[in-house]
Design an enzyme around this catalytic site. Structure first.
Site, mmCIF file in Angstrom:
data_model
loop_
_atom_site.group_PDB
_atom_site.id
_atom_site.type_symbol
_atom_site.label_atom_id
_atom_site.label_comp_id
_atom_site.label_asym_id
_atom_site.label_seq_id
_atom_site.Cartn_x
_atom_site.Cartn_y
_atom_site.Cartn_z
ATOM 1 N N LYS A 83 31.734 23.209 10.023
ATOM 2 C CA LYS A 83 31.832 21.836 10.544
ATOM 3 C C LYS A 83 31.608 21.890 12.041
ATOM 4 C CE LYS A 83 34.834 18.910 7.694
ATOM 5 N NZ LYS A 83 36.142 18.239 7.573
ATOM 6 N N GLU A 108 32.143 19.137 1.841
ATOM 7 C CA GLU A 108 33.284 18.233 1.655
ATOM 8 C C GLU A 108 32.989 17.144 0.629
ATOM 9 O OE1 GLU A 108 36.773 16.968 4.721
ATOM 10 O OE2 GLU A 108 34.748 16.461 5.309
ATOM 11 N N LYS A 137 40.773 29.279 4.339
ATOM 12 C CA LYS A 137 39.645 28.444 4.743
ATOM 13 C C LYS A 137 38.347 28.935 4.100
ATOM 14 C CE LYS A 137 37.484 25.628 8.004
ATOM 15 N NZ LYS A 137 37.496 24.870 9.216
ATOM 16 N N ARG A 165 37.156 20.375 -0.264
ATOM 17 C CA ARG A 165 37.335 20.688 1.163
ATOM 18 C C ARG A 165 38.275 19.704 1.855
ATOM 19 N NH1 ARG A 165 33.098 22.999 5.619
ATOM 20 N NH2 ARG A 165 34.601 22.975 7.328
ATOM 21 N N ARG A 189 16.246 21.219 14.857
ATOM 22 C CA ARG A 189 16.880 20.967 13.544
ATOM 23 C C ARG A 189 17.610 22.183 12.979
ATOM 24 N NH1 ARG A 189 11.935 18.273 12.211
ATOM 25 N NH2 ARG A 189 12.063 16.090 12.818
ATOM 26 N N HIS A 224 45.612 15.539 9.146
ATOM 27 C CA HIS A 224 44.624 15.145 10.143
ATOM 28 C C HIS A 224 44.380 13.637 10.226
ATOM 29 C CE1 HIS A 224 43.959 19.408 10.364
ATOM 30 N NE2 HIS A 224 43.035 19.265 11.293
ATOM 31 N N HIS A 250 44.432 12.944 13.987
ATOM 32 C CA HIS A 250 43.270 12.538 14.790
ATOM 33 C C HIS A 250 43.531 11.200 15.486
ATOM 34 C CE1 HIS A 250 39.994 15.177 12.654
ATOM 35 N NE2 HIS A 250 40.669 15.826 13.572
ATOM 36 N N GLU A 291 47.711 24.862 12.370
ATOM 37 C CA GLU A 291 46.666 24.986 11.328
ATOM 38 C C GLU A 291 47.001 26.141 10.374
ATOM 39 O OE1 GLU A 291 44.411 22.676 11.019
ATOM 40 O OE2 GLU A 291 43.413 22.175 12.912
ATOM 41 N N HIS A 310 45.388 19.571 19.665
ATOM 42 C CA HIS A 310 45.021 19.221 18.286
ATOM 43 C C HIS A 310 46.129 19.631 17.305
ATOM 44 C CE1 HIS A 310 42.443 18.571 14.796
ATOM 45 N NE2 HIS A 310 42.647 19.806 14.416
ATOM 46 N N ASN A 329 42.021 18.896 5.486
ATOM 47 C CA ASN A 329 42.317 17.767 6.369
ATOM 48 C C ASN A 329 43.795 17.368 6.302
ATOM 49 O OD1 ASN A 329 40.919 14.845 7.501
ATOM 50 N ND2 ASN A 329 39.830 16.752 7.795
HETATM 51 N N1 LIG Z 1 35.174 22.551 13.066
HETATM 52 C C1 LIG Z 1 36.344 22.722 12.493
HETATM 53 O O1 LIG Z 1 36.436 23.043 11.317
HETATM 54 C C2 LIG Z 1 37.577 22.538 13.295
HETATM 55 C C3 LIG Z 1 38.790 22.985 12.790
HETATM 56 C C4 LIG Z 1 39.928 22.822 13.557
HETATM 57 C C5 LIG Z 1 39.846 22.255 14.810
HETATM 58 N N2 LIG Z 1 38.648 21.863 15.275
HETATM 59 C C6 LIG Z 1 38.543 21.328 16.638
HETATM 60 O O2 LIG Z 1 38.918 22.369 17.528
HETATM 61 C C7 LIG Z 1 39.435 21.788 18.721
HETATM 62 C C8 LIG Z 1 40.745 22.449 19.064
HETATM 63 O O3 LIG Z 1 40.510 23.819 19.275
HETATM 64 P P1 LIG Z 1 41.453 24.646 20.265
HETATM 65 O O4 LIG Z 1 42.859 24.382 19.938
HETATM 66 O O5 LIG Z 1 40.947 26.022 20.290
HETATM 67 O O6 LIG Z 1 41.215 23.880 21.623
HETATM 68 P P2 LIG Z 1 40.244 24.147 22.871
HETATM 69 O O7 LIG Z 1 38.926 24.592 22.463
HETATM 70 O O8 LIG Z 1 40.368 22.907 23.668
HETATM 71 O O9 LIG Z 1 40.958 25.346 23.616
HETATM 72 C C9 LIG Z 1 42.260 25.174 24.063
HETATM 73 C C10 LIG Z 1 42.398 25.649 25.511
HETATM 74 O O10 LIG Z 1 42.555 27.050 25.511
HETATM 75 C C11 LIG Z 1 41.619 27.641 26.401
HETATM 76 N N3 LIG Z 1 41.328 28.959 25.858
HETATM 77 C C12 LIG Z 1 40.689 29.247 24.698
HETATM 78 N N4 LIG Z 1 40.704 30.558 24.507
HETATM 79 C C13 LIG Z 1 41.367 31.114 25.533
HETATM 80 C C14 LIG Z 1 41.723 32.440 25.887
HETATM 81 N N5 LIG Z 1 41.464 33.463 25.082
HETATM 82 N N6 LIG Z 1 42.400 32.644 27.028
HETATM 83 C C15 LIG Z 1 42.719 31.598 27.849
HETATM 84 N N7 LIG Z 1 42.424 30.318 27.566
HETATM 85 C C16 LIG Z 1 41.749 30.089 26.411
HETATM 86 C C17 LIG Z 1 40.458 26.685 26.400
HETATM 87 O O11 LIG Z 1 39.650 26.870 27.520
HETATM 88 C C18 LIG Z 1 41.206 25.353 26.384
HETATM 89 O O12 LIG Z 1 41.638 24.992 27.654
HETATM 90 C C19 LIG Z 1 39.585 20.314 18.458
HETATM 91 O O13 LIG Z 1 38.538 19.634 19.062
HETATM 92 C C20 LIG Z 1 39.489 20.215 16.958
HETATM 93 O O14 LIG Z 1 38.987 18.975 16.553
HETATM 94 C C21 LIG Z 1 37.523 21.994 14.563
HETATM 95 O O1 LIG Z 2 37.256 22.404 7.996
HETATM 96 C C1 LIG Z 2 37.681 21.327 7.580
HETATM 97 O O2 LIG Z 2 37.157 20.732 6.642
HETATM 98 C C2 LIG Z 2 38.844 20.692 8.227
HETATM 99 O O3 LIG Z 2 39.179 19.563 7.913
HETATM 100 C C3 LIG Z 2 39.579 21.503 9.230
HETATM 101 C C4 LIG Z 2 40.322 20.699 10.259
HETATM 102 O O4 LIG Z 2 41.390 21.522 10.718
HETATM 103 C C5 LIG Z 2 39.481 20.355 11.482
HETATM 104 O O5 LIG Z 2 40.296 19.780 12.471
HETATM 105 C C6 LIG Z 2 38.250 19.535 11.242
HETATM 106 O O6 LIG Z 2 37.451 19.485 12.401
HETATM 107 C C7 LIG Z 2 38.551 18.107 10.856
HETATM 108 O O7 LIG Z 2 37.377 17.554 10.385
HETATM 109 P P1 LIG Z 2 37.088 16.018 10.260
HETATM 110 O O8 LIG Z 2 35.996 15.977 9.243
HETATM 111 O O9 LIG Z 2 38.350 15.349 9.824
HETATM 112 O O10 LIG Z 2 36.647 15.557 11.584
HETATM 113 ZN ZN LIG Z 3 42.270 20.693 12.493
#
Ligand SMILES: NC(=O)c1ccc[n+]([C@@H]2O[C@H](COP(=O)([O-])OP(=O)(O)OC[C@H]3O[C@@H](n4cnc5c(N)ncnc54)[C@H](O)[C@@H]3O)[C@@H](O)[C@H]2O)c1
Ligand SMILES: O=C(O)C(=O)C[C@@H](O)[C@H](O)[C@H](O)COP(=O)(O)O
Ligand SMILES: [Zn+2]
Length: 374
Positions: A157, A251, A241, A255, A135, A262, A266, A199, A278, A259
């Site tokens: 998140k 959220e 952020k 927050r 947990r 998005h 998405h 972003e 993305h 989005n």
């Molecule tokens: N939690 C959040 O708040 C939040 C916010 C924005 C996006 N996201 C999520 O993040 C994901 C997208 O992230 P992303 O764009 O980093 O994609 P990703 O994690 O898929 O990475 C993109 C590619 O780049 C490669 N890579 C990463 N770092 C590298 C480096 N330094 N050198 C060489 N290759 C490298 C990875 O292996 C992958 O193939 C999505 O799933 C999205 O939903 C989450």
């Molecule tokens: O941090 C947040 O809040 C965001 O919405 C950031 C987004 O860039 C990110 O892609 C996030 O994962 C989207 O969240 P979701 O709740 O729409 O799945």
């Molecule tokens: Zn995003």
């Protein structure tokens, strides 16, 4: 923030920058450190109570993951690595389950920790594993993609995808710290850097117009991982952020502005079975949101047109297939902002002035989509 004259300068000698995220509970307070050679800070971040660490990284970043493990071993921790599938394939329940198995077989307790090293996909699934194991155990994020640095690794998140859509299962679980080591950007493919810029641009539209000015004035410098202007953009986007999640971690309102772009973005990722980056999908989503806001008289023509100008300047996509509308609508209905039958969109009333548009009438959405459909 280190404001620089961008055109020619690099930021290699700039000292580390620390951006604070605050929360209601003490465990929701942490720092995002931006700089170079930051691995040395990892042991102190983990703290003395932590004995075992699982380093989760994608196959594509095996060397980096192993380096982090070796540094931890050298500092006296018992460190293991979990190598997971690359990119969106990693955000899967089976991957989380594999990590839980490693943690179980190695007797990880509540005083142990997880370090997620990679892009946003890895910090999302690694964070989800940290949120759910016993947990909740300590998490440190080391983002290696631009998108991870400015967005995914910050804010707590975490999540995985299901067959029905993006990030439909997850938890809010703030990290204990985030190390944004700019050295890691050297190997990031150019298209991934551009995806991350979507972003950054989002942060410009919703909160910090200086971001937009910097990109428009230096479109080439932003693509150079060593440039001072890229570093300033990274710090500005993280600051946006950090401020938003400090005000509204879970959220309950504000927050939602993160989005922006998005809701459609998405849905495009889902329809394309995650073959789109993305950031590319969010780029089209922001174009759509701008047209929607323009169509109801909330956004001026000039501000809506600025979306096209700036996204196009970096080569981000501006349109999507006309014949996919129904599938996109189905995907958008599963967006987390939806309430009952009511689709809700983040829109702008001006640059830096985000708000929510409730859309009970789907013909409004269809009309706005026609403006960006190809
Ligand atoms: N939690 C959040 O708040 C939040 C916010 C924005 C996006 N996201 C999520 O993040 C994901 C997208 O992230 P992303 O764009 O980093 O994609 P990703 O994690 O898929 O990475 C993109 C590619 O780049 C490669 N890579 C990463 N770092 C590298 C480096 N330094 N050198 C060489 N290759 C490298 C990875 O292996 C992958 O193939 C999505 O799933 C999205 O939903 C989450
Ligand atoms: O941090 C947040 O809040 C965001 O919405 C950031 C987004 O860039 C990110 O892609 C996030 O994962 C989207 O969240 P979701 O709740 O729409 O799945
Ligand atoms: Zn995003």
């Amino acid at each position: 923030m280190n404001t620089v004259n961008p055109e020619t300068s690099t930021e290699a000698a700039t000292p580390n920058t620390v951006i604070k995220v605050t929360g209601v509970l003490p465990q929701e307070n942490y720092e995002v450190v931006v700089g170079r050679g930051l691995l040395a800070q990892l042991p102190a971040l983990l703290g003395e109570r932590v004995k075992k660490v699982l380093v989760i990284h994608p196959r594509a970043l095996r060397l980096t993951g192993d380096t982090v493990r070796d540094e931890l071993e050298a500092a006296g921790f018992t460190a293991l690595t979990a190598e997971i599938p690359d990119a969106e394939e990693g955000k899967h329940i089976q991957v989380a389950s594999f990590c839980w198995e490693v943690l179980g077989k190695n007797d990880f307790t509540r005083s142990d920790a997880i370090v997620a090293v990679g892009g946003g996909a890895v910090t999302d699934v690694g964070g989800f594993v940290a949120a759910t194991w016993l947990r909740g155990v300590k998490l440190v994020n080391i983002p290696t993609s631009l998108l991870g640095m400015v967005d995914a690794a910050v804010g707590g998140k975490t999540g995985i995808n299901t067959a029905e859509g993006k990030n439909l299962v997850g938890a809010f679980h703030p990290p204990a710290g985030v190390l944004v080591d700019l050295d890691t950007l050297a190997t990031l493919p150019p298209n991934e850097l551009i995806s991350g810029m979507a972003e950054v641009i989002k942060c410009g539209f919703i909160a910090d117009p200086v971001i937009l000015d910097l990109i428009e004035a230096n479109p080439e410098a932003v693509k150079d991982p060593a440039s001072a202007v890229l570093r300033e953009l990274i710090e500005r986007a993280i600051a946006v952020k950090a401020a938003v999640v400090s005000a509204d971690l879970k959220e309950s309102g504000q927050r939602e502005i993160l989005n922006y772009g998005h809701t459609l973005g998405h849905a495009i990722e889902l329809v394309e079975r995650y073959s789109w980056r993305h950031g590319a999908a969010v780029s089209v989503g922001m174009m759509f949101a701008a047209e929607l806001a323009r169509s109801v008289g909330r956004l001026s023509d000039a501000d809506a047109d600025r979306h096209r100008t700036i996204l196009d300047l970096l080569g981000l996509p501006l349109s999507y297939r006309r014949d996919r509308w129904q599938a996109l609508l189905d995907g958008m209905k599963r967006d987390k902002k939806t309430r009952g039958d009511l689709l809700r969109f983040v829109v702008l009333d001006g640059i830096g002035r985000p708000g929510i548009l409730d859309v009970p009438d789907q013909s409004l959405l269809f009309a706005a989509y026609q403006e960006i459909a190809s």
